[in-house]
Write a protein that holds these residues in place. Structure first.
Motif, PDB file in Angstrom:
ATOM      1  N   LEU A 194       0.837  -1.205   0.000  1.00 16.74           N
ATOM      2  CA  LEU A 194       0.000   0.000   0.000  1.00 16.74           C
ATOM      3  C   LEU A 194       0.870   1.253   0.000  1.00 16.74           C
ATOM      4  CD1 LEU A 194      -2.802  -0.915   2.586  1.00 16.74           C
ATOM      5  CD2 LEU A 194      -2.991  -0.790   0.090  1.00 16.74           C
ATOM      6  N   PRO A 195       0.384   2.343  -0.570  1.00 18.99           N
ATOM      7  CA  PRO A 195       1.122   3.612  -0.487  1.00 18.99           C
ATOM      8  C   PRO A 195       1.072   4.168   0.935  1.00 18.99           C
ATOM      9  CG  PRO A 195      -1.011   3.953  -1.527  1.00 18.99           C
ATOM     10  CD  PRO A 195      -0.860   2.461  -1.352  1.00 18.99           C
ATOM     11  N   TRP A 196       2.055   5.031   1.256  1.00 18.42           N
ATOM     12  CA  TRP A 196       2.213   5.512   2.626  1.00 18.42           C
ATOM     13  C   TRP A 196       2.130   7.036   2.696  1.00 18.42           C
ATOM     14  CZ3 TRP A 196       3.679   3.355   7.487  1.00 18.42           C
ATOM     15  CH2 TRP A 196       3.731   1.958   7.519  1.00 18.42           C
ATOM     16  N   ALA A 197       1.703   7.499   3.868  1.00 12.92           N
ATOM     17  CA  ALA A 197       1.889   8.883   4.297  1.00 12.92           C
ATOM     18  C   ALA A 197       2.799   8.806   5.520  1.00 12.92           C
ATOM     19  CB  ALA A 197       0.562   9.552   4.658  1.00 12.92           C
ATOM     20  N   VAL A 198       3.896   9.566   5.521  1.00 14.89           N
ATOM     21  CA  VAL A 198       4.902   9.405   6.569  1.00 14.89           C
ATOM     22  C   VAL A 198       5.278  10.752   7.188  1.00 14.89           C
ATOM     23  CG1 VAL A 198       5.866   7.333   5.501  1.00 14.89           C
ATOM     24  CG2 VAL A 198       6.862   9.569   4.986  1.00 14.89           C
ATOM     25  N   TYR A 199       5.731  10.669   8.422  1.00 12.89           N
ATOM     26  CA  TYR A 199       6.367  11.797   9.110  1.00 12.89           C
ATOM     27  C   TYR A 199       7.844  11.730   8.780  1.00 12.89           C
ATOM     28  CZ  TYR A 199       8.147  14.586  13.056  1.00 12.89           C
ATOM     29  OH  TYR A 199       8.778  15.516  13.840  1.00 12.89           O
ATOM     30  N   VAL A 222       3.113  10.651   0.335  1.00 17.28           N
ATOM     31  CA  VAL A 222       3.016  11.949   1.000  1.00 17.28           C
ATOM     32  C   VAL A 222       3.961  11.954   2.192  1.00 17.28           C
ATOM     33  CG1 VAL A 222       1.528  13.571   2.231  1.00 17.28           C
ATOM     34  CG2 VAL A 222       0.613  12.268   0.317  1.00 17.28           C
ATOM     35  N   SER A 223       4.718  13.039   2.326  1.00 14.45           N
ATOM     36  CA  SER A 223       5.621  13.216   3.463  1.00 14.45           C
ATOM     37  C   SER A 223       5.314  14.553   4.114  1.00 14.45           C
ATOM     38  CB  SER A 223       7.071  13.182   2.986  1.00 14.45           C
ATOM     39  OG  SER A 223       7.964  13.423   4.054  1.00 14.45           O
ATOM     40  N   VAL A 224       5.111  14.554   5.425  1.00 15.73           N
ATOM     41  CA  VAL A 224       4.762  15.780   6.154  1.00 15.73           C
ATOM     42  C   VAL A 224       5.676  15.915   7.368  1.00 15.73           C
ATOM     43  CG1 VAL A 224       2.357  15.768   5.403  1.00 15.73           C
ATOM     44  CG2 VAL A 224       2.990  14.589   7.514  1.00 15.73           C
ATOM     45  N   GLN A 225       5.687  17.109   7.956  1.00 15.40           N
ATOM     46  CA  GLN A 225       6.548  17.359   9.095  1.00 15.40           C
ATOM     47  C   GLN A 225       5.775  17.565  10.393  1.00 15.40           C
ATOM     48  OE1 GLN A 225       9.629  20.215   8.413  1.00 15.40           O
ATOM     49  NE2 GLN A 225      10.464  19.072   6.709  1.00 15.40           N
ATOM     50  N   THR A 226       4.517  17.150  10.409  1.00 15.30           N
ATOM     51  CA  THR A 226       3.749  17.114  11.660  1.00 15.30           C
ATOM     52  C   THR A 226       2.981  15.800  11.709  1.00 15.30           C
ATOM     53  OG1 THR A 226       1.824  18.236  10.675  1.00 15.30           O
ATOM     54  CG2 THR A 226       3.478  19.629  11.743  1.00 15.30           C
ATOM     55  N   PHE A 227       3.011  15.153  12.842  1.00 19.06           N
ATOM     56  CA  PHE A 227       2.306  13.882  13.003  1.00 19.06           C
ATOM     57  C   PHE A 227       0.803  14.052  12.848  1.00 19.06           C
ATOM     58  CE2 PHE A 227       6.221  12.742  15.367  1.00 19.06           C
ATOM     59  CZ  PHE A 227       6.501  11.528  14.757  1.00 19.06           C
ATOM     60  N   GLN A 228       0.264  15.186  13.297  1.00 21.02           N
ATOM     61  CA  GLN A 228      -1.183  15.354  13.315  1.00 21.02           C
ATOM     62  C   GLN A 228      -1.791  15.491  11.923  1.00 21.02           C
ATOM     63  OE1 GLN A 228      -2.703  17.552  17.036  1.00 21.02           O
ATOM     64  NE2 GLN A 228      -0.671  18.437  16.751  1.00 21.02           N
ATOM     65  N   LEU A 229      -0.961  15.733  10.913  1.00 17.23           N
ATOM     66  CA  LEU A 229      -1.467  15.778   9.543  1.00 17.23           C
ATOM     67  C   LEU A 229      -1.660  14.390   8.943  1.00 17.23           C
ATOM     68  CD1 LEU A 229       0.463  18.713   7.810  1.00 17.23           C
ATOM     69  CD2 LEU A 229      -1.991  18.559   8.258  1.00 17.23           C
ATOM     70  N   LEU A 230      -1.000  13.397   9.499  1.00 16.29           N
ATOM     71  CA  LEU A 230      -1.004  12.071   8.874  1.00 16.29           C
ATOM     72  C   LEU A 230      -2.407  11.483   8.689  1.00 16.29           C
ATOM     73  CD1 LEU A 230       2.162  10.484  10.516  1.00 16.29           C
ATOM     74  CD2 LEU A 230       1.877  11.220   8.143  1.00 16.29           C
ATOM     75  N   PRO A 231      -3.297  11.517   9.709  1.00 15.73           N
ATOM     76  CA  PRO A 231      -4.633  10.943   9.481  1.00 15.73           C
ATOM     77  C   PRO A 231      -5.379  11.608   8.332  1.00 15.73           C
ATOM     78  CG  PRO A 231      -4.245  11.298  11.817  1.00 15.73           C
ATOM     79  CD  PRO A 231      -3.130  11.976  11.098  1.00 15.73           C
ATOM     80  N   HIS A 232      -5.184  12.911   8.150  1.00 14.05           N
ATOM     81  CA  HIS A 232      -5.874  13.618   7.067  1.00 14.05           C
ATOM     82  C   HIS A 232      -5.276  13.267   5.710  1.00 14.05           C
ATOM     83  CE1 HIS A 232      -8.038  15.980  10.053  1.00 14.05           C
ATOM     84  NE2 HIS A 232      -6.879  16.125  10.690  1.00 14.05           N
ATOM     85  N   MET A 233      -4.006  12.861   5.687  1.00 14.99           N
ATOM     86  CA  MET A 233      -3.387  12.422   4.442  1.00 14.99           C
ATOM     87  C   MET A 233      -3.771  10.984   4.094  1.00 14.99           C
ATOM     88  SD  MET A 233      -1.901  15.041   3.390  1.00 14.99           S
ATOM     89  CE  MET A 233      -1.406  16.636   4.047  1.00 14.99           C
ATOM     90  N   VAL A 234      -4.313  10.271   5.073  1.00 13.30           N
ATOM     91  CA  VAL A 234      -4.776   8.896   4.864  1.00 13.30           C
ATOM     92  C   VAL A 234      -6.256   8.877   4.489  1.00 13.30           C
ATOM     93  CG1 VAL A 234      -5.285   6.749   6.093  1.00 13.30           C
ATOM     94  CG2 VAL A 234      -3.027   7.816   6.321  1.00 13.30           C
ATOM     95  N   GLU A 235      -7.021   9.789   5.087  1.00 16.60           N
ATOM     96  CA  GLU A 235      -8.473   9.827   4.892  1.00 16.60           C
ATOM     97  C   GLU A 235      -8.836   9.853   3.407  1.00 16.60           C
ATOM     98  OE1 GLU A 235     -12.225  12.503   6.599  1.00 16.60           O
ATOM     99  OE2 GLU A 235     -10.200  13.350   6.508  1.00 16.60           O
ATOM    100  N   GLY A 236      -9.777   8.981   3.020  1.00 15.29           N
ATOM    101  CA  GLY A 236     -10.279   8.959   1.648  1.00 15.29           C
ATOM    102  C   GLY A 236      -9.306   8.400   0.626  1.00 15.29           C
ATOM    103  N   THR A 237      -8.265   7.697   1.080  1.00 20.08           N
ATOM    104  CA  THR A 237      -7.265   7.132   0.163  1.00 20.08           C
ATOM    105  C   THR A 237      -7.007   5.670   0.526  1.00 20.08           C
ATOM    106  OG1 THR A 237      -5.263   7.560   1.474  1.00 20.08           O
ATOM    107  CG2 THR A 237      -6.151   9.407   0.196  1.00 20.08           C
ATOM    108  N   ARG A 238      -6.132   5.025  -0.247  1.00 18.59           N
ATOM    109  CA  ARG A 238      -5.686   3.670   0.056  1.00 18.59           C
ATOM    110  C   ARG A 238      -4.416   3.692   0.894  1.00 18.59           C
ATOM    111  NH1 ARG A 238      -3.681   1.419  -4.028  1.00 18.59           N
ATOM    112  NH2 ARG A 238      -3.926  -0.749  -3.334  1.00 18.59           N
ATOM    113  N   ARG A 239      -3.966   4.878   1.333  1.00 21.45           N
ATOM    114  CA  ARG A 239      -2.698   4.999   2.054  1.00 21.45           C
ATOM    115  C   ARG A 239      -2.791   4.404   3.456  1.00 21.45           C
ATOM    116  NH1 ARG A 239      -2.918  10.944   0.430  1.00 21.45           N
ATOM    117  NH2 ARG A 239      -2.092  10.923  -1.699  1.00 21.45           N
TER     118      ARG A 239
END
Length: 315
Positions: A194-199, A222-239
């Motif tokens: 599966l694709p990932w969203a990571v800190y 997707v790569s972000v620099q705050t942990f709290q963004l991760l759920p929103h980067m997962v929502e509505g995707t296969r990530r």
């Protein structure tokens, strides 16, 4: 270098000169006349055997050594200020003081918020400032710690400095509520394909390190620099993503996601408060560290699923 022979006022003059790049303005900044600041510059040039400030037209430019000394002189001044502002006694109910702590968004949201509530009740004159650590914190820990009151970071990133343990947390996997690939359980095969969203802060990529140890290279979308963004980067995707359980409780309230146990033994988070030894005997810092330990013990006693009366996600 024999510090007993060094005029520490020159440190203040050095910082002002290198930051202002103007003798008159530097003198006004530290309360010296223009002739006195010129004399200080001459002494500094003799000491370093370098011009430090080189005239270019009608202005001064820093020499290469001057550029190197600019940040070092600022750090030295901050450290001296902290040394000489140390207190033998501290009354939290009556004192007015600011503490600056470096923390990730996870540390500030979970532990920092709990600490702030405690200080609000017991020490109304105390101010807390939370800042994000710079990417270079692991390589320059001594310099960074000398300029702040503490660093909230898990064990395993820096070492060799005093610390107090705060709390433990565990990693959970996060997927969208409607992820078509994942049912009631997530498997290592899911993590591999599966694709990932990571800190992905440069100094702290705990999930990537753990996955690499079991032979998985996440396909990062997707790569972000705050942990709290991760759920929103997962929502509505296969990530898929991994976040700490204390944040996962909040994630299910703010995003359409599910949290599931990891399919491998992920090394838990051991959050700690680190500080520079210069603060060791300062009464205010001793009090702050005691409060931090008490708040950490309360978080631990409440458990990951019971903070603030929250039953937490079913995992």
């Amino acid at each position: 270098m024999n510090l007993s022979r060094l005029d520490l006022n020159l440190v203040l003059a050095l910082r002002a000169l290198l930051e202002e790049r103007n003798v008159t303005r530097a003198g006004e900044r530290v309360g010296l006349s223009q002739p006195a600041m010129s004399a200080a510059l001459s002494r500094l040039r003799r000491h370093f055997d370098d011009e430090l400030l080189a005239r270019t037209g009608n202005a001064y430019e820093l020499t290469p050594l001057g550029v190197a000394l600019r940040d070092r002189s600022a750090t030295a001044c901050d450290l001296l200020e902290r040394v000489f502002s140390s207190q033998a006694d501290f009354d939290p109910a009556a004192e007015s003081r600011e503490f600056t702590l470096l923390a990730s968004d996870y540390g500030a949201a979970v532990f920092g918020a709990a600490l702030a509530r405690t200080l609000h009740q017991e020490a109304p004159g105390i101010r807390l400032t939370f800042q994000h650590p710079a990417p270079s914190v692991a390589e320059n820990a001594a310099t960074v710690l000398s300029t702040v009151d503490g660093l909230m970071m898990p064990h395993g990133i820096i070492d060799g400095f005093p610390a107090v343990d705060l709390h433990r947390d565990r990693w959970l996997c996060v997927v969208a509520d409607d992820n078509p690939d994942v049912g009631d359980e997530i498997t290592l095969e899911h993590l591999s394909h599966l694709p990932w969203a990571v800190y992905q802060r440069p100094y702290d990529a705990p999930v990537a390190r753990q996955l690499s140890m079991i032979g998985i290279s996440p396909r990062v979308e997707v790569s972000v620099q705050t942990f709290q963004l991760l759920p929103h980067m997962v929502e509505g995707t296969r990530r898929v993503s991994m976040i700490q359980e204390r944040l996962a409780r909040r994630a299910v309230r703010s995003a359409a996601v599910r949290v599931l146990p990891c399919p491998f033994e992920a090394v838990p988070v051991r959050e700690a408060l680190w500080w520079h030894p210069v603060h060791a005997q300062d009464a205010a810092h001793i009090w702050l560290r005691q409060k931090a330990a008490e708040v950490g013990a309360t978080l631990t006693a409440n458990g990951n699923g019971k903070e603030n009366g929250d039953a937490g996600p079913a995992v």
